[in-house]
Design a protein around this motif. Structure first.
Motif, PDB file in Angstrom:
ATOM      1  N   VAL A 295       4.341   3.999   2.679  1.00 48.94           N
ATOM      2  CA  VAL A 295       4.788   2.860   1.979  1.00 48.94           C
ATOM      3  C   VAL A 295       4.994   1.798   3.209  1.00 48.94           C
ATOM      4  CG1 VAL A 295       5.796   1.612   0.967  1.00 48.94           C
ATOM      5  CG2 VAL A 295       6.392   3.959   0.748  1.00 48.94           C
ATOM      6  N   LEU A 296       3.952   0.411   2.811  1.00 46.12           N
ATOM      7  CA  LEU A 296       3.695  -0.768   3.879  1.00 46.12           C
ATOM      8  C   LEU A 296       3.332  -1.498   3.010  1.00 46.12           C
ATOM      9  CD1 LEU A 296       0.421  -2.012   4.258  1.00 46.12           C
ATOM     10  CD2 LEU A 296      -0.167   0.378   5.233  1.00 46.12           C
TER      11      LEU A 296
ATOM     12  N   PHE B 275       1.020  -1.380   0.219  1.00 51.13           N
ATOM     13  CA  PHE B 275      -0.013  -0.164  -0.219  1.00 51.13           C
ATOM     14  C   PHE B 275       0.386   0.986  -0.043  1.00 51.13           C
ATOM     15  CE2 PHE B 275      -2.421  -3.189   1.684  1.00 51.13           C
ATOM     16  CZ  PHE B 275      -3.996  -2.887   1.267  1.00 51.13           C
ATOM     17  N   TYR B 276       0.282   1.951   0.037  1.00 47.48           N
ATOM     18  CA  TYR B 276       1.292   3.217  -0.633  1.00 47.48           C
ATOM     19  C   TYR B 276       0.439   4.359  -0.695  1.00 47.48           C
ATOM     20  CZ  TYR B 276       0.116   3.873  -5.724  1.00 47.48           C
ATOM     21  OH  TYR B 276      -0.011   3.832  -7.209  1.00 47.48           O
ATOM     22  N   ARG B 277       0.758   5.701   0.163  1.00 51.24           N
ATOM     23  CA  ARG B 277       0.104   7.322  -0.135  1.00 51.24           C
ATOM     24  C   ARG B 277       1.056   8.325  -1.539  1.00 51.24           C
ATOM     25  NH1 ARG B 277      -1.431   9.922   4.536  1.00 51.24           N
ATOM     26  NH2 ARG B 277      -1.848  11.815   3.901  1.00 51.24           N
TER      27      ARG B 277
ATOM     28  N   LEU C  71      11.501   0.186   8.984  1.00 51.11           N
ATOM     29  CA  LEU C  71      12.685   1.154   8.212  1.00 51.11           C
ATOM     30  C   LEU C  71      12.366   2.459   7.960  1.00 51.11           C
ATOM     31  CD1 LEU C  71      13.178  -2.076   4.933  1.00 51.11           C
ATOM     32  CD2 LEU C  71      14.304  -1.788   7.097  1.00 51.11           C
ATOM     33  N   ARG C  72      14.094   2.614   7.599  1.00 45.31           N
ATOM     34  CA  ARG C  72      13.388   4.474   7.110  1.00 45.31           C
ATOM     35  C   ARG C  72      12.597   4.419   5.927  1.00 45.31           C
ATOM     36  NH1 ARG C  72      19.823   4.992   8.933  1.00 45.31           N
ATOM     37  NH2 ARG C  72      19.884   3.209   6.584  1.00 45.31           N
ATOM     38  N   LYS C  73      11.495   4.961   5.086  1.00 46.03           N
ATOM     39  CA  LYS C  73      11.883   5.343   4.396  1.00 46.03           C
ATOM     40  C   LYS C  73      12.482   5.270   2.624  1.00 46.03           C
ATOM     41  CE  LYS C  73       7.769   8.754   3.006  1.00 46.03           C
ATOM     42  NZ  LYS C  73       7.402  10.129   2.700  1.00 46.03           N
ATOM     43  N   GLU C  74      13.718   5.495   3.072  1.00 45.68           N
ATOM     44  CA  GLU C  74      14.642   5.398   1.959  1.00 45.68           C
ATOM     45  C   GLU C  74      14.951   3.999   1.428  1.00 45.68           C
ATOM     46  OE1 GLU C  74      16.891   7.664   4.902  1.00 45.68           O
ATOM     47  OE2 GLU C  74      15.368   7.606   4.203  1.00 45.68           O
ATOM     48  N   ASP C  75      15.416   3.755   3.225  1.00 47.99           N
ATOM     49  CA  ASP C  75      15.123   2.105   2.836  1.00 47.99           C
ATOM     50  C   ASP C  75      14.916   0.781   2.379  1.00 47.99           C
ATOM     51  OD1 ASP C  75      17.971   2.767   3.416  1.00 47.99           O
ATOM     52  OD2 ASP C  75      17.985   2.074   5.492  1.00 47.99           O
ATOM     53  N   LEU C  76      12.701   1.872   2.766  1.00 46.40           N
ATOM     54  CA  LEU C  76      11.856   0.268   2.191  1.00 46.40           C
ATOM     55  C   LEU C  76      11.896   0.739   0.818  1.00 46.40           C
ATOM     56  CD1 LEU C  76       9.606  -1.097   2.957  1.00 46.40           C
ATOM     57  CD2 LEU C  76       8.803   0.486   3.597  1.00 46.40           C
ATOM     58  N   LEU C  77      11.501   1.857  -0.034  1.00 45.96           N
ATOM     59  CA  LEU C  77      11.742   1.952  -1.231  1.00 45.96           C
ATOM     60  C   LEU C  77      13.316   1.627  -1.776  1.00 45.96           C
ATOM     61  CD1 LEU C  77      10.800   5.579  -0.880  1.00 45.96           C
ATOM     62  CD2 LEU C  77       9.183   3.998  -1.824  1.00 45.96           C
ATOM     63  N   GLU C  78      14.255   1.378  -1.415  1.00 45.05           N
ATOM     64  CA  GLU C  78      15.123   1.292  -2.468  1.00 45.05           C
ATOM     65  C   GLU C  78      14.851  -0.473  -1.956  1.00 45.05           C
ATOM     66  OE1 GLU C  78      19.940  -0.128  -2.020  1.00 45.05           O
ATOM     67  OE2 GLU C  78      19.425   1.619  -0.547  1.00 45.05           O
ATOM     68  N   LEU C  79      13.916  -0.844  -1.236  1.00 42.08           N
ATOM     69  CA  LEU C  79      14.057  -2.194  -0.956  1.00 42.08           C
ATOM     70  C   LEU C  79      12.727  -3.055  -1.903  1.00 42.08           C
ATOM     71  CD1 LEU C  79      13.791  -3.971   2.909  1.00 42.08           C
ATOM     72  CD2 LEU C  79      15.520  -4.534   0.634  1.00 42.08           C
TER      73      LEU C  79
ATOM     74  N   LEU D  29       5.532  -4.585   6.934  1.00 38.08           N
ATOM     75  CA  LEU D  29       6.496  -3.691   7.126  1.00 38.08           C
ATOM     76  C   LEU D  29       6.584  -1.886   6.130  1.00 38.08           C
ATOM     77  CD1 LEU D  29       9.846  -4.574   6.972  1.00 38.08           C
ATOM     78  CD2 LEU D  29       9.381  -5.054   4.429  1.00 38.08           C
ATOM     79  N   HIS D  30       6.712  -1.223   7.201  1.00 38.84           N
ATOM     80  CA  HIS D  30       6.701  -0.087   7.150  1.00 38.84           C
ATOM     81  C   HIS D  30       7.472   0.797   6.903  1.00 38.84           C
ATOM     82  CE1 HIS D  30       5.300   1.124  11.355  1.00 38.84           C
ATOM     83  NE2 HIS D  30       4.795  -0.065  11.624  1.00 38.84           N
ATOM     84  N   VAL D  31       7.557   2.457   7.158  1.00 42.44           N
ATOM     85  CA  VAL D  31       8.112   3.647   7.818  1.00 42.44           C
ATOM     86  C   VAL D  31       8.159   3.235   9.054  1.00 42.44           C
ATOM     87  CG1 VAL D  31       8.605   5.857   7.598  1.00 42.44           C
ATOM     88  CG2 VAL D  31       7.790   4.314   5.538  1.00 42.44           C
ATOM     89  N   ALA D  32       9.643   3.484   9.854  1.00 41.78           N
ATOM     90  CA  ALA D  32       9.943   3.752  11.164  1.00 41.78           C
ATOM     91  C   ALA D  32       9.684   4.726  11.511  1.00 41.78           C
ATOM     92  CB  ALA D  32      11.650   3.631  11.529  1.00 41.78           C
TER      93      ALA D  32
END
Length: 183
Positions: free
Chosen positions: A119-120, A61-63, A160-168, A140-143
């Protein structure tokens, strides 16, 4: 930037802090937040513990209003709407499932004012079959960050940090699993 498809993400708790861990993704490692009360073999609703186990990735899911560029992943994606919620009432038939708000039973709002659900990733915890009271809305979501590597514990999710989640995200697929292990 990660390119290869990952088959498994592994989360290991930190030795010195049960609310912190490391998410291992191939040869990369990312700091992460865990439940405010650490890990649990037997997850219970509201215990503030992250469940130990291996979980498939169900959906993302994402905003759409908060992400400036399109995100790509092989996992099914859904834009979060203002009416989206997730039922966390063990007495309700929709327990641990998405619902539309307002809802007649207790449900968590996915459209949040903070960034936690920008992002989740929905983890396949207690969903096949759903067992009332054994935990809901494990994502698994933004910390929530107090500093760059200083995270607050979660209600039971991995964050995780948002940038790390987006990278994954581009390296994830429906075949990827997230495995939470204890020492």
């Amino acid at each position: 930037m990660m390119e290869d498809v990952l088959t498994e993400l592994i989360v290991v708790p930190a030795n010195d802090n049960p609310t912190r861990g490391v998410l291992k993704a191939g040869d990369r490692e990312f700091p992460c937040a865990l439940g405010k009360k650490g890990l649990a073999l037997a997850k219970r609703e509201g215990d503030h513990k992250t469940p130990i186990g291996q979980f498939p990735l169900r959906s993302v899911f994402y905003r759409y209003d908060k992400l400036s560029k399109p995100i790509y992943t092989r996992v099914p994606m859904l834009a979060i709407l203002k009416e989206d919620g997730w039922c966390d009432d063990p007495r309700d038939a929709a327990y641990n499932q998405p619902v539309m708000l307002p809802y007649h039973a207790r449900a968590e709002r996915l459209w949040r004012e903070d960034d936690l659900y920008d992002v989740l990733v929905v983890l396949g915890h207690n969903d096949n079959p759903v067992r009332p009271g054994e935990g809901s809305a494990i994502f698994l979501h933004v910390a929530r960050q107090k500093g760059r590597d200083d995270f607050e514990g979660t209600e039971g999710c991995v964050a995780l940090r948002k940038e790390d989640l987006l990278e994954l995200l581009p390296a994830l697929s429906p075949e990827t699993t997230l495995k939470v292990i204890s020492h």
